[in-house]
Design a protein around this motif. Structure first.
Motif, PDB file in Angstrom:
ATOM      1  N   HIS A  11      23.308  -5.469 -46.877  1.00 25.11           N
ATOM      2  CA  HIS A  11      23.874  -6.323 -47.918  1.00 25.11           C
ATOM      3  C   HIS A  11      25.085  -7.064 -47.376  1.00 25.11           C
ATOM      4  CE1 HIS A  11      26.280  -2.622 -48.215  1.00 25.11           C
ATOM      5  NE2 HIS A  11      27.249  -3.393 -48.683  1.00 25.11           N
ATOM      6  N   TYR A  12      25.515  -8.045 -48.127  1.00 24.68           N
ATOM      7  CA  TYR A  12      26.785  -8.711 -47.842  1.00 24.68           C
ATOM      8  C   TYR A  12      27.440  -9.052 -49.155  1.00 24.68           C
ATOM      9  CZ  TYR A  12      24.368 -13.186 -48.605  1.00 24.68           C
ATOM     10  OH  TYR A  12      23.646 -14.222 -49.141  1.00 24.68           O
ATOM     11  N   HIS A  13      28.709  -9.376 -49.083  1.00 24.42           N
ATOM     12  CA  HIS A  13      29.497  -9.682 -50.273  1.00 24.42           C
ATOM     13  C   HIS A  13      29.941 -11.133 -50.216  1.00 24.42           C
ATOM     14  CE1 HIS A  13      29.813  -5.390 -51.279  1.00 24.42           C
ATOM     15  NE2 HIS A  13      29.889  -5.216 -49.972  1.00 24.42           N
ATOM     16  N   SER A  14      29.963 -11.786 -51.364  1.00 27.69           N
ATOM     17  CA  SER A  14      30.426 -13.174 -51.410  1.00 27.69           C
ATOM     18  C   SER A  14      31.949 -13.253 -51.361  1.00 27.69           C
ATOM     19  CB  SER A  14      29.904 -13.870 -52.666  1.00 27.69           C
ATOM     20  OG  SER A  14      30.478 -13.292 -53.827  1.00 27.69           O
ATOM     21  N   VAL A  53      36.174  -7.252 -49.635  1.00 32.44           N
ATOM     22  CA  VAL A  53      36.031  -5.864 -50.077  1.00 32.44           C
ATOM     23  C   VAL A  53      37.110  -5.032 -49.395  1.00 32.44           C
ATOM     24  CG1 VAL A  53      34.534  -3.828 -50.094  1.00 32.44           C
ATOM     25  CG2 VAL A  53      33.546  -6.113 -50.392  1.00 32.44           C
ATOM     26  N   GLU A 111      36.600  -5.731 -45.503  1.00 33.99           N
ATOM     27  CA  GLU A 111      35.412  -6.520 -45.195  1.00 33.99           C
ATOM     28  C   GLU A 111      35.671  -7.961 -45.609  1.00 33.99           C
ATOM     29  OE1 GLU A 111      31.993  -5.050 -47.269  1.00 33.99           O
ATOM     30  OE2 GLU A 111      32.383  -2.991 -46.683  1.00 33.99           O
ATOM     31  N   ALA A 156      34.568 -11.744 -46.602  1.00 34.67           N
ATOM     32  CA  ALA A 156      33.385 -12.274 -47.294  1.00 34.67           C
ATOM     33  C   ALA A 156      32.316 -12.631 -46.273  1.00 34.67           C
ATOM     34  CB  ALA A 156      33.770 -13.504 -48.111  1.00 34.67           C
ATOM     35  N   ILE A 192      36.041  -4.707 -55.007  1.00 36.59           N
ATOM     36  CA  ILE A 192      35.077  -5.708 -54.543  1.00 36.59           C
ATOM     37  C   ILE A 192      35.260  -6.991 -55.341  1.00 36.59           C
ATOM     38  CG2 ILE A 192      32.611  -6.219 -54.296  1.00 36.59           C
ATOM     39  CD1 ILE A 192      32.247  -3.067 -54.345  1.00 36.59           C
ATOM     40  N   CYS A 198      30.124 -11.185 -55.492  1.00 38.38           N
ATOM     41  CA  CYS A 198      28.802 -10.566 -55.636  1.00 38.38           C
ATOM     42  C   CYS A 198      28.465  -9.693 -54.440  1.00 38.38           C
ATOM     43  CB  CYS A 198      27.724 -11.638 -55.715  1.00 38.38           C
ATOM     44  SG  CYS A 198      27.905 -12.778 -57.062  1.00 38.38           S
ATOM     45  N   ASN A 199      27.692  -8.667 -54.713  1.00 36.32           N
ATOM     46  CA  ASN A 199      27.069  -7.857 -53.679  1.00 36.32           C
ATOM     47  C   ASN A 199      25.637  -8.361 -53.581  1.00 36.32           C
ATOM     48  OD1 ASN A 199      25.921  -5.897 -52.079  1.00 36.32           O
ATOM     49  ND2 ASN A 199      26.766  -4.186 -53.224  1.00 36.32           N
ATOM     50  N   GLN A 232      22.231  -7.770 -52.190  1.00 38.83           N
ATOM     51  CA  GLN A 232      21.397  -6.727 -51.587  1.00 38.83           C
ATOM     52  C   GLN A 232      20.170  -7.364 -50.948  1.00 38.83           C
ATOM     53  OE1 GLN A 232      23.735  -3.692 -52.141  1.00 38.83           O
ATOM     54  NE2 GLN A 232      21.717  -3.167 -51.436  1.00 38.83           N
ATOM     55  N   ASP A 245      27.128  -8.401 -59.596  1.00 41.42           N
ATOM     56  CA  ASP A 245      28.507  -8.887 -59.733  1.00 41.42           C
ATOM     57  C   ASP A 245      29.254  -7.964 -60.689  1.00 41.42           C
ATOM     58  OD1 ASP A 245      27.587  -9.586 -62.273  1.00 41.42           O
ATOM     59  OD2 ASP A 245      27.867 -11.729 -61.990  1.00 41.42           O
TER      60      ASP A 245
END
Length: 182
Positions: free
Chosen positions: A80-83, A86, A113, A115, A137, A140-141, A143, A155
């Motif tokens: 996954h990544y985050h917008s 984190v 982390e 974005a 966080i 959005c995550n 997945q 989100d």
């Protein structure tokens, strides 16, 4: 030619503490209360195999969600990544990213982390007891499935709604979760 005595007469005496305080801008009196969540005020709910979450705070307008995650030995979070950014603090146990197994997070460790960083969260199978991590966080995550295709997007509002639903299903309350902007 200047008169030195005139210059001496224009020098003001230093202000005392009360004068300094009176000259500073006033802090608004908002009567805002601090909010406290005790350890037993919220319950963990299961969101995946060996993965539980306790949602502490959600700010819908800022896209912020703050959670405790509890991971059982051998648990894994798919790629996954985050917008957004984190922030993570590990309280108990160990964890690492499959993509960087040399960087093991243990009790007291902090992880940032940026974005867009893509990773797969892993919990060692050989450890005793669960791993507990505090996450803040933003955004959005996103997945991904094992092929790298979109699986789901989570989100702040989605996490809050899911947490409330799962708490209701297990007969516990999410009333102490701090919610802003809903």
């Amino acid at each position: 030619m200047t008169d030195e005595s005139a210059v001496e007469n224009t020098v003001e005496a230093p202000m005392d503490v009360d004068q300094i305080a009176a000259a500073l801008p006033k802090i608004p009196d908002w009567h805002a209360e601090t909010l406290h969540i005790a350890e037993g005020d919220l319950d963990f709910v299961t969101i995946g195999e060996g993965v539980e979450v306790k949602v502490l705070q959600v700010d819908v307008k800022q896209g912020l969600w703050v959670v405790f995650n509890r991971f059982q030995p051998g648990a894994k979070i798919s790629p996954h990544y985050h917008s957004g950014q984190v922030f993570a603090v590990t309280l108990q146990g160990r964890w690492f990213y499959k993509e960087s197994p040399e960087a093991v997070n243990g009790p007291g460790s902090y992880l940032y982390e940026p974005a867009g960083s893509r990773h797969t969260l892993m919990i060692p199978e050989d450890q005793d007891g669960p791993t507990i991590v505090w996450f803040a966080i933003y955004g959005c995550n996103v997945q991904l499935d094992e092929a790298g295709d979109l699986d789901m997007i989570v989100d702040a509002q989605t996490m809050l709604n899911g947490y409330r639903m799962l708490c209701d299903m297990q007969g516990s309350s999410s009333a102490k979760t701090i919610v802003v902007g809903e």
